[in-house]
Enzyme design. Sequence first.
Site, PDB file in Angstrom:
ATOM      1  N   ARG A 151      -1.423 -14.720   4.064  1.00 47.75           N
ATOM      2  CA  ARG A 151      -2.173 -14.057   5.134  1.00 47.75           C
ATOM      3  C   ARG A 151      -1.440 -14.206   6.472  1.00 47.75           C
ATOM      4  O   ARG A 151      -1.443 -13.296   7.295  1.00 47.75           O
ATOM      5  CB  ARG A 151      -3.585 -14.653   5.258  1.00 47.75           C
ATOM      6  CG  ARG A 151      -4.459 -14.453   4.026  1.00 47.75           C
ATOM      7  CD  ARG A 151      -5.112 -13.114   3.949  1.00 47.75           C
ATOM      8  NE  ARG A 151      -6.102 -12.889   4.980  1.00 47.75           N
ATOM      9  CZ  ARG A 151      -6.872 -11.792   5.018  1.00 47.75           C
ATOM     10  NH1 ARG A 151      -6.759 -10.851   4.096  1.00 47.75           N
ATOM     11  NH2 ARG A 151      -7.745 -11.640   5.981  1.00 47.75           N
ATOM     12  N   THR A 187      -5.161  -7.853  10.659  1.00 49.75           N
ATOM     13  CA  THR A 187      -5.522  -6.558  10.047  1.00 49.75           C
ATOM     14  C   THR A 187      -5.056  -5.388  10.908  1.00 49.75           C
ATOM     15  O   THR A 187      -4.530  -4.403  10.392  1.00 49.75           O
ATOM     16  CB  THR A 187      -7.055  -6.498   9.844  1.00 49.75           C
ATOM     17  OG1 THR A 187      -7.456  -7.635   9.064  1.00 49.75           O
ATOM     18  CG2 THR A 187      -7.469  -5.221   9.141  1.00 49.75           C
ATOM     19  N   TYR A 198     -12.228  -3.014  -3.193  1.00 46.39           N
ATOM     20  CA  TYR A 198     -12.744  -3.061  -1.819  1.00 46.39           C
ATOM     21  C   TYR A 198     -14.275  -2.977  -1.769  1.00 46.39           C
ATOM     22  O   TYR A 198     -14.840  -2.562  -0.745  1.00 46.39           O
ATOM     23  CB  TYR A 198     -12.128  -1.930  -0.983  1.00 46.39           C
ATOM     24  CG  TYR A 198     -10.707  -2.218  -0.525  1.00 46.39           C
ATOM     25  CD1 TYR A 198     -10.406  -3.348   0.245  1.00 46.39           C
ATOM     26  CD2 TYR A 198      -9.658  -1.345  -0.834  1.00 46.39           C
ATOM     27  CE1 TYR A 198      -9.112  -3.609   0.684  1.00 46.39           C
ATOM     28  CE2 TYR A 198      -8.353  -1.599  -0.400  1.00 46.39           C
ATOM     29  CZ  TYR A 198      -8.093  -2.727   0.360  1.00 46.39           C
ATOM     30  OH  TYR A 198      -6.814  -2.980   0.804  1.00 46.39           O
ATOM     31  N   GLU A 242      -8.755 -10.816  -8.025  1.00 40.87           N
ATOM     32  CA  GLU A 242      -7.989  -9.581  -7.813  1.00 40.87           C
ATOM     33  C   GLU A 242      -6.823  -9.479  -8.805  1.00 40.87           C
ATOM     34  O   GLU A 242      -6.526  -8.391  -9.301  1.00 40.87           O
ATOM     35  CB  GLU A 242      -7.495  -9.524  -6.361  1.00 40.87           C
ATOM     36  CG  GLU A 242      -8.651  -9.327  -5.377  1.00 40.87           C
ATOM     37  CD  GLU A 242      -8.262  -9.509  -3.910  1.00 40.87           C
ATOM     38  OE1 GLU A 242      -7.072  -9.772  -3.616  1.00 40.87           O
ATOM     39  OE2 GLU A 242      -9.158  -9.399  -3.053  1.00 40.87           O
ATOM     40  N   LYS A 295       0.841  -1.196   0.000  1.00 36.74           N
ATOM     41  CA  LYS A 295       0.000   0.000   0.000  1.00 36.74           C
ATOM     42  C   LYS A 295       0.884   1.257   0.000  1.00 36.74           C
ATOM     43  O   LYS A 295       2.101   1.179   0.219  1.00 36.74           O
ATOM     44  CB  LYS A 295      -0.933  -0.060   1.218  1.00 36.74           C
ATOM     45  CG  LYS A 295      -1.914  -1.259   1.159  1.00 36.74           C
ATOM     46  CD  LYS A 295      -2.782  -1.327   2.409  1.00 36.74           C
ATOM     47  CE  LYS A 295      -3.778  -2.479   2.352  1.00 36.74           C
ATOM     48  NZ  LYS A 295      -4.615  -2.549   3.584  1.00 36.74           N
ATOM     49  N   HIS A 345      -1.638  -5.594   1.440  1.00 35.64           N
ATOM     50  CA  HIS A 345      -2.885  -6.339   1.210  1.00 35.64           C
ATOM     51  C   HIS A 345      -2.550  -7.763   0.773  1.00 35.64           C
ATOM     52  O   HIS A 345      -1.580  -7.965   0.043  1.00 35.64           O
ATOM     53  CB  HIS A 345      -3.714  -5.676   0.101  1.00 35.64           C
ATOM     54  CG  HIS A 345      -4.799  -6.573  -0.435  1.00 35.64           C
ATOM     55  ND1 HIS A 345      -6.021  -6.700   0.195  1.00 35.64           N
ATOM     56  CD2 HIS A 345      -4.821  -7.433  -1.493  1.00 35.64           C
ATOM     57  CE1 HIS A 345      -6.753  -7.591  -0.479  1.00 35.64           C
ATOM     58  NE2 HIS A 345      -6.052  -8.050  -1.508  1.00 35.64           N
ATOM     59  N   ASN A 383      -1.725  -0.152   7.320  1.00 34.58           N
ATOM     60  CA  ASN A 383      -1.198  -1.495   7.606  1.00 34.58           C
ATOM     61  C   ASN A 383      -0.368  -2.102   6.468  1.00 34.58           C
ATOM     62  O   ASN A 383      -0.218  -3.323   6.366  1.00 34.58           O
ATOM     63  CB  ASN A 383      -2.312  -2.428   8.102  1.00 34.58           C
ATOM     64  CG  ASN A 383      -3.417  -2.644   7.092  1.00 34.58           C
ATOM     65  OD1 ASN A 383      -3.339  -2.156   5.966  1.00 34.58           O
ATOM     66  ND2 ASN A 383      -4.436  -3.393   7.473  1.00 34.58           N
ATOM     67  N   PHE A 443     -15.516   3.476   7.385  1.00 32.94           N
ATOM     68  CA  PHE A 443     -14.153   3.873   7.028  1.00 32.94           C
ATOM     69  C   PHE A 443     -13.873   3.790   5.520  1.00 32.94           C
ATOM     70  O   PHE A 443     -12.771   4.092   5.086  1.00 32.94           O
ATOM     71  CB  PHE A 443     -13.127   3.020   7.796  1.00 32.94           C
ATOM     72  CG  PHE A 443     -13.239   1.528   7.557  1.00 32.94           C
ATOM     73  CD1 PHE A 443     -12.693   0.933   6.419  1.00 32.94           C
ATOM     74  CD2 PHE A 443     -13.899   0.714   8.472  1.00 32.94           C
ATOM     75  CE1 PHE A 443     -12.804  -0.438   6.196  1.00 32.94           C
ATOM     76  CE2 PHE A 443     -14.017  -0.663   8.252  1.00 32.94           C
ATOM     77  CZ  PHE A 443     -13.458  -1.235   7.112  1.00 32.94           C
ATOM     78  N   ARG A 461       2.920  -6.986   9.190  1.00 37.13           N
ATOM     79  CA  ARG A 461       2.235  -5.921   9.944  1.00 37.13           C
ATOM     80  C   ARG A 461       2.703  -5.867  11.391  1.00 37.13           C
ATOM     81  O   ARG A 461       2.825  -4.789  11.975  1.00 37.13           O
ATOM     82  CB  ARG A 461       0.724  -6.121   9.875  1.00 37.13           C
ATOM     83  CG  ARG A 461       0.129  -5.802   8.495  1.00 37.13           C
ATOM     84  CD  ARG A 461      -1.294  -6.304   8.397  1.00 37.13           C
ATOM     85  NE  ARG A 461      -1.969  -5.922   7.159  1.00 37.13           N
ATOM     86  CZ  ARG A 461      -3.124  -6.462   6.758  1.00 37.13           C
ATOM     87  NH1 ARG A 461      -3.711  -7.390   7.480  1.00 37.13           N
ATOM     88  NH2 ARG A 461      -3.671  -6.076   5.622  1.00 37.13           N
TER      89      ARG A 461
HETATM   90  P1  IDP Z   1      -7.391  -7.324   5.548  1.00 38.74           P
HETATM   91  O1  IDP Z   1      -6.622  -6.287   4.750  1.00 38.74           O
HETATM   92  O2  IDP Z   1      -6.588  -7.821   6.723  1.00 38.74           O
HETATM   93  O3  IDP Z   1      -7.964  -8.431   4.693  1.00 38.74           O
HETATM   94  P2  IDP Z   1     -10.106  -6.243   5.682  1.00 38.74           P
HETATM   95  O4  IDP Z   1     -11.055  -6.429   6.818  1.00 38.74           O
HETATM   96  O5  IDP Z   1     -10.384  -6.974   4.405  1.00 38.74           O
HETATM   97  O6  IDP Z   1      -8.635  -6.552   6.229  1.00 38.74           O
HETATM   98  O7  IDP Z   1     -10.056  -4.687   5.395  1.00 38.74           O
HETATM   99  C1  IDP Z   1      -9.378  -4.191   4.256  1.00 38.74           C
HETATM  100  C2  IDP Z   1      -8.570  -2.992   4.641  1.00 38.74           C
HETATM  101  O8  IDP Z   1      -9.442  -1.953   5.053  1.00 38.74           O
HETATM  102  C3  IDP Z   1      -7.624  -3.198   5.815  1.00 38.74           C
HETATM  103  O9  IDP Z   1      -6.397  -3.796   5.458  1.00 38.74           O
HETATM  104  C4  IDP Z   1      -7.430  -1.781   6.287  1.00 38.74           C
HETATM  105  O10 IDP Z   1      -6.511  -1.066   5.448  1.00 38.74           O
HETATM  106  C5  IDP Z   1      -8.813  -1.191   6.070  1.00 38.74           C
HETATM  107  N1  IDP Z   1      -9.628  -1.286   7.296  1.00 38.74           N
HETATM  108  C6  IDP Z   1     -10.275  -2.366   7.772  1.00 38.74           C
HETATM  109  N2  IDP Z   1     -10.914  -2.098   8.935  1.00 38.74           N
HETATM  110  C7  IDP Z   1     -10.653  -0.794   9.183  1.00 38.74           C
HETATM  111  C8  IDP Z   1     -11.016   0.091  10.247  1.00 38.74           C
HETATM  112  O11 IDP Z   1     -11.716  -0.273  11.208  1.00 38.74           O
HETATM  113  N3  IDP Z   1     -10.542   1.366  10.170  1.00 38.74           N
HETATM  114  C9  IDP Z   1      -9.770   1.805   9.141  1.00 38.74           C
HETATM  115  N4  IDP Z   1      -9.403   1.018   8.120  1.00 38.74           N
HETATM  116  C10 IDP Z   1      -9.831  -0.271   8.140  1.00 38.74           C
HETATM  117 MG    MG Z   2      -9.463  -8.372   3.219  1.00 36.91          MG
END
Ligand code: IDP
Ligand code: MG
Length: 160
Positions: free
Chosen positions: A96, A102, A60, A137, A20, A126, A123, A68, A113
């Site tokens: 993963r 996350t 997304y 994707e 990212k 992805h 973070n 968010f 992370r």
């Molecule tokens: P992942 O990246 O670990 O699969 P997901 O739940 O799919 O997590 O969410 C995608 C991305 O959205 C996260 O990596 C993060 O950048 C962002 N994200 C998820 N939850 C939050 C939140 O509560 N606040 C801000 N950003 C979030």
């Molecule tokens: Mg995800």
Amino acid sequence: IFLPHLVASMEVEESYIMIKPDGVQRGLVGEIISRFEKKGFKLKGLKLFECPKELAEEHYKDLSSKPFFPKLISYITSGPVVCMAWEGVGVVASARKLIGATNPLQAEPGTIRGDLAIQTGRNVVHGSDSPENGKREIALWFKEGELTDWTPVQTPWLIE
Ligand code: IDP
Ligand code: MG
């Protein structure tokens, strides 16, 4: 005995991994690529790319109702990202694990992370959450001709 999760992990899969904008800006590109490379997965596609808003929204789309979501889209489009396609046995779940939880404060030390980030909204990386989404994707982020199939010389030293 039949262990479906073990059978599944023996499949050759593809995962879309993306560094990212914060990972690029913080100079972590080499460090992050290195983790997947050293694990033994095969790199099939790699590019530095400025993501259009529409693509970020499509990628997304499952999160579009989250509060968010607008911040997530501006984060992902705030600077160049590094797009990667990785292939290997069990690569989706393994990537993963290498990436970690996350929320980086909950991610284990040793994960990307866990080692390199603090906030969920920054973070650094992805990774696809299923083999189906890996394929989806990669098709979304790469054009035909941007992916390369090749045979790494190390394969027989990684896979019996
Ligand atoms: P992942 O990246 O670990 O699969 P997901 O739940 O799919 O997590 O969410 C995608 C991305 O959205 C996260 O990596 C993060 O950048 C962002 N994200 C998820 N939850 C939050 C939140 O509560 N606040 C801000 N950003 C979030
Ligand atoms: Mg995800």
